[in-house]
Design a protein around this motif. Structure first.
Motif, PDB file in Angstrom:
ATOM      1  N   ALA A   1      -1.367   6.699   4.167  1.00 30.19           N
ATOM      2  CA  ALA A   1      -0.728   6.428   2.853  1.00 30.19           C
ATOM      3  C   ALA A   1      -1.909   6.252   1.772  1.00 30.19           C
ATOM      4  O   ALA A   1      -2.839   5.485   2.239  1.00 30.19           O
ATOM      5  CB  ALA A   1       0.310   5.678   2.745  1.00 30.19           C
ATOM      6  N   HIS A   2      -1.773   6.375   0.680  1.00 31.56           N
ATOM      7  CA  HIS A   2      -2.510   5.981  -0.502  1.00 31.56           C
ATOM      8  C   HIS A   2      -2.099   4.352  -0.995  1.00 31.56           C
ATOM      9  O   HIS A   2      -0.803   4.328  -1.071  1.00 31.56           O
ATOM     10  CB  HIS A   2      -2.265   6.697  -1.661  1.00 31.56           C
ATOM     11  N   LEU A   3      -2.958   3.541  -1.040  1.00 30.48           N
ATOM     12  CA  LEU A   3      -2.773   2.167  -1.490  1.00 30.48           C
ATOM     13  C   LEU A   3      -3.558   1.789  -2.751  1.00 30.48           C
ATOM     14  O   LEU A   3      -5.107   1.854  -2.467  1.00 30.48           O
ATOM     15  CB  LEU A   3      -2.801   1.333  -0.332  1.00 30.48           C
ATOM     16  N   GLY A   4      -3.103   1.487  -3.852  1.00 35.21           N
ATOM     17  CA  GLY A   4      -4.006   0.883  -5.012  1.00 35.21           C
ATOM     18  C   GLY A   4      -3.772  -0.405  -5.299  1.00 35.21           C
ATOM     19  O   GLY A   4      -2.564  -1.027  -4.795  1.00 35.21           O
ATOM     20  N   LEU A   5      -4.507  -1.080  -6.062  1.00 36.08           N
ATOM     21  CA  LEU A   5      -4.397  -2.580  -6.208  1.00 36.08           C
ATOM     22  C   LEU A   5      -4.881  -2.680  -7.914  1.00 36.08           C
ATOM     23  O   LEU A   5      -6.093  -2.142  -8.096  1.00 36.08           O
ATOM     24  CB  LEU A   5      -5.395  -3.409  -5.286  1.00 36.08           C
ATOM     25  N   SER A   6      -4.307  -3.315  -8.520  1.00 34.68           N
ATOM     26  CA  SER A   6      -4.631  -3.603  -9.940  1.00 34.68           C
ATOM     27  C   SER A   6      -5.664  -4.842  -9.836  1.00 34.68           C
ATOM     28  O   SER A   6      -5.387  -5.767  -9.366  1.00 34.68           O
ATOM     29  CB  SER A   6      -3.471  -4.116 -10.931  1.00 34.68           C
ATOM     30  N   VAL A   7      -6.937  -4.860 -10.724  1.00 37.53           N
ATOM     31  CA  VAL A   7      -7.771  -5.921 -10.884  1.00 37.53           C
ATOM     32  C   VAL A   7      -8.214  -6.123 -12.401  1.00 37.53           C
ATOM     33  O   VAL A   7      -8.085  -4.925 -13.290  1.00 37.53           O
ATOM     34  CB  VAL A   7      -8.868  -5.841  -9.796  1.00 37.53           C
ATOM     35  N   SER A   8      -8.488  -7.266 -12.837  1.00 37.22           N
ATOM     36  CA  SER A   8      -8.860  -7.316 -14.170  1.00 37.22           C
ATOM     37  C   SER A   8     -10.078  -8.187 -14.425  1.00 37.22           C
ATOM     38  O   SER A   8     -10.584  -8.330 -15.351  1.00 37.22           O
ATOM     39  CB  SER A   8      -7.784  -8.018 -15.015  1.00 37.22           C
ATOM     40  N   THR A   9     -10.722  -8.453 -13.107  1.00 44.80           N
ATOM     41  CA  THR A   9     -12.071  -9.314 -13.205  1.00 44.80           C
ATOM     42  C   THR A   9     -12.819  -8.913 -12.219  1.00 44.80           C
ATOM     43  O   THR A   9     -12.354  -8.239 -11.051  1.00 44.80           O
ATOM     44  CB  THR A   9     -11.815 -10.882 -13.048  1.00 44.80           C
ATOM     45  N   THR A  10     -14.071  -9.176 -12.431  1.00 47.57           N
ATOM     46  CA  THR A  10     -14.971  -8.826 -11.253  1.00 47.57           C
ATOM     47  C   THR A  10     -14.788 -10.029 -10.170  1.00 47.57           C
ATOM     48  O   THR A  10     -14.882  -9.394  -8.807  1.00 47.57           O
ATOM     49  CB  THR A  10     -16.449  -9.258 -11.619  1.00 47.57           C
ATOM     50  N   ARG A  11     -14.244 -10.922 -10.236  1.00 42.71           N
ATOM     51  CA  ARG A  11     -13.637 -11.708  -9.225  1.00 42.71           C
ATOM     52  C   ARG A  11     -12.742 -11.191  -8.180  1.00 42.71           C
ATOM     53  O   ARG A  11     -12.580 -11.200  -7.086  1.00 42.71           O
ATOM     54  CB  ARG A  11     -13.359 -13.475  -9.375  1.00 42.71           C
TER      55      ARG A  11
ATOM     56  N   VAL B   1      10.745   1.478  -1.344  1.00 42.99           N
ATOM     57  CA  VAL B   1      11.277   2.640  -1.730  1.00 42.99           C
ATOM     58  C   VAL B   1      10.060   3.706  -1.469  1.00 42.99           C
ATOM     59  O   VAL B   1      10.729   5.032  -1.074  1.00 42.99           O
ATOM     60  CB  VAL B   1      11.293   2.590  -3.518  1.00 42.99           C
ATOM     61  N   ALA B   2       8.807   3.469  -1.420  1.00 43.36           N
ATOM     62  CA  ALA B   2       7.791   4.502  -1.232  1.00 43.36           C
ATOM     63  C   ALA B   2       7.972   5.069   0.112  1.00 43.36           C
ATOM     64  O   ALA B   2       7.945   6.056   0.339  1.00 43.36           O
ATOM     65  CB  ALA B   2       6.596   3.716  -1.275  1.00 43.36           C
ATOM     66  N   LEU B   3       8.369   4.264   1.127  1.00 47.92           N
ATOM     67  CA  LEU B   3       8.667   4.458   2.308  1.00 47.92           C
ATOM     68  C   LEU B   3       9.993   5.267   2.532  1.00 47.92           C
ATOM     69  O   LEU B   3      10.170   6.296   3.181  1.00 47.92           O
ATOM     70  CB  LEU B   3       8.928   3.401   3.550  1.00 47.92           C
ATOM     71  N   ALA B   4      11.038   4.666   1.876  1.00 46.60           N
ATOM     72  CA  ALA B   4      12.359   5.394   1.719  1.00 46.60           C
ATOM     73  C   ALA B   4      12.338   6.828   1.313  1.00 46.60           C
ATOM     74  O   ALA B   4      13.316   7.670   2.047  1.00 46.60           O
ATOM     75  CB  ALA B   4      13.490   4.509   1.115  1.00 46.60           C
ATOM     76  N   ILE B   5      11.578   7.273   0.452  1.00 45.97           N
ATOM     77  CA  ILE B   5      11.687   8.417  -0.120  1.00 45.97           C
ATOM     78  C   ILE B   5      10.499   9.454   0.147  1.00 45.97           C
ATOM     79  O   ILE B   5      10.412  10.638   0.256  1.00 45.97           O
ATOM     80  CB  ILE B   5      11.587   8.567  -1.668  1.00 45.97           C
ATOM     81  N   GLY B   6       9.391   8.981   1.231  1.00 48.29           N
ATOM     82  CA  GLY B   6       8.440   9.689   1.704  1.00 48.29           C
ATOM     83  C   GLY B   6       7.234   9.876   0.668  1.00 48.29           C
ATOM     84  O   GLY B   6       6.781  10.990   0.803  1.00 48.29           O
ATOM     85  N   ALA B   7       7.229   8.968  -0.234  1.00 51.68           N
ATOM     86  CA  ALA B   7       6.227   9.287  -1.385  1.00 51.68           C
ATOM     87  C   ALA B   7       4.552   9.104  -0.483  1.00 51.68           C
ATOM     88  O   ALA B   7       4.523   8.650   0.804  1.00 51.68           O
ATOM     89  CB  ALA B   7       6.222   8.018  -2.326  1.00 51.68           C
ATOM     90  N   ASP B   8       3.564   9.331  -1.384  1.00 58.86           N
ATOM     91  CA  ASP B   8       2.358   9.499  -0.861  1.00 58.86           C
ATOM     92  C   ASP B   8       1.616   8.220  -0.744  1.00 58.86           C
ATOM     93  O   ASP B   8       0.853   7.994  -0.285  1.00 58.86           O
ATOM     94  CB  ASP B   8       1.499  10.236  -1.851  1.00 58.86           C
ATOM     95  N   GLY B   9       2.290   7.110  -1.251  1.00 57.89           N
ATOM     96  CA  GLY B   9       1.928   5.975  -1.129  1.00 57.89           C
ATOM     97  C   GLY B   9       2.336   5.024  -2.220  1.00 57.89           C
ATOM     98  O   GLY B   9       3.203   5.114  -2.637  1.00 57.89           O
ATOM     99  N   ALA B  10       1.640   3.764  -2.625  1.00 58.03           N
ATOM    100  CA  ALA B  10       2.218   2.670  -3.515  1.00 58.03           C
ATOM    101  C   ALA B  10       0.849   2.091  -4.221  1.00 58.03           C
ATOM    102  O   ALA B  10      -0.240   2.047  -3.742  1.00 58.03           O
ATOM    103  CB  ALA B  10       2.807   1.694  -2.703  1.00 58.03           C
ATOM    104  N   HIS B  11       1.292   1.446  -5.211  1.00 53.51           N
ATOM    105  CA  HIS B  11       0.194   0.713  -6.071  1.00 53.51           C
ATOM    106  C   HIS B  11       0.781  -0.804  -6.438  1.00 53.51           C
ATOM    107  O   HIS B  11       2.061  -0.952  -6.527  1.00 53.51           O
ATOM    108  CB  HIS B  11      -0.059   1.396  -7.388  1.00 53.51           C
ATOM    109  N   VAL B  12       0.160  -1.772  -5.988  1.00 52.43           N
ATOM    110  CA  VAL B  12       0.536  -3.114  -6.002  1.00 52.43           C
ATOM    111  C   VAL B  12      -0.599  -3.868  -6.977  1.00 52.43           C
ATOM    112  O   VAL B  12      -1.510  -3.552  -7.281  1.00 52.43           O
ATOM    113  CB  VAL B  12       0.506  -4.158  -4.772  1.00 52.43           C
TER     114      VAL B  12
END
Length: 227
Positions: A115-125, A86-97
């Protein structure tokens, strides 16, 4: 803090200071999402993430296109949660996974280098694993949940401000991207989050579904600037 320039040549740098993540239910439907985003940007929201895990592909793309019509004139970037297609289809600035979504290396290959790309993390590992990815894969880590949240089903246990500080320190030491805090946040939390090393605060219910999203975003923006 501007993390990096994203998307096409004319797009604005990604500033996660007041990072609004949308919730279609809390906003009262797609039209409410658009109205909330418009008001929040007027109040000081600096970036927007489109998130609606219950929407069909077509519904999500239509909502994303409507948000871009609001955000492009304001110079505020839009990223799409999870859905690279969807990010690619609409020409968004990026995605978050997230940790269970498409792996970041593949996501980066599909999105391209700008493109901007973010990632969720919850631990130091997880932060260390993010740092070990090829250079240029990620631009931002979403760290949390800091507080207990009901906006996301099956959210991980709250890590608190101390947990946030530990992860941001570990990420910085390992050379990982900057960290934005997320999870049950309110304006009163933001000075402590900044002190803990976060470069911004991602919020859902602090804006979505509030009586005055513009005022809510303005309060967040003011709190972020407080020393």
């Amino acid at each position: 803090m501007s993390v990096r320039t994203v998307g096409q040549a004319a797009r604005t740098a990604f500033d996660p200071a007041v990072y609004l993540v949308t919730d279609t239910t809390q906003c009262g439907g797609p039209a409410g999402v658009v109205a909330t985003v418009r008001a929040a940007v007027a109040g000081g929201a600096t970036a927007v993430q489109l998130r609606d895990p219950d929407a069909s592909t077509r519904e999500l793309a239509e909502l994303g296109a409507a948000l871009l019509a609001v955000l492009r004139p304001a110079g505020v970037p839009l990223v799409v949660n999870d859905r690279i297609d969807v990010a690619l289809a609409i020409g968004a600035d990026g995605a978050h996974v997230g940790q269970g979504d498409l792996d970041p290396v593949t996501a980066r290959r599909l999105l391209g280098p700008e493109a901007h790309l973010g990632l969720s993390v919850s631990t130091t590992r997880e932060a260390a694993a993010a740092a070990a990815l090829p250079p240029g894969t990620l631009d931002l880590l979403g760290v949390g949940p800091v507080r207990t949240t009901t906006s996301k089903a099956n959210a991980r246990p709250a890590i608190g401000v101390d947990g946030l500080a530990a992860i941001t320190a570990a990420a910085r030491a390992a050379g990982a991207p900057p960290c934005v805090a997320i999870g049950g946040l309110r304006a009163g939390d933001l000075p402590a989050l900044r002190a803990a090393g976060a470069v911004g605060a991602a919020v859902i219910s602090a804006v979505c579904g509030t009586p005055d999203p513009r005022a809510a975003a303005a309060a967040l923006a003011a709190a972020w600037q407080a020393r």
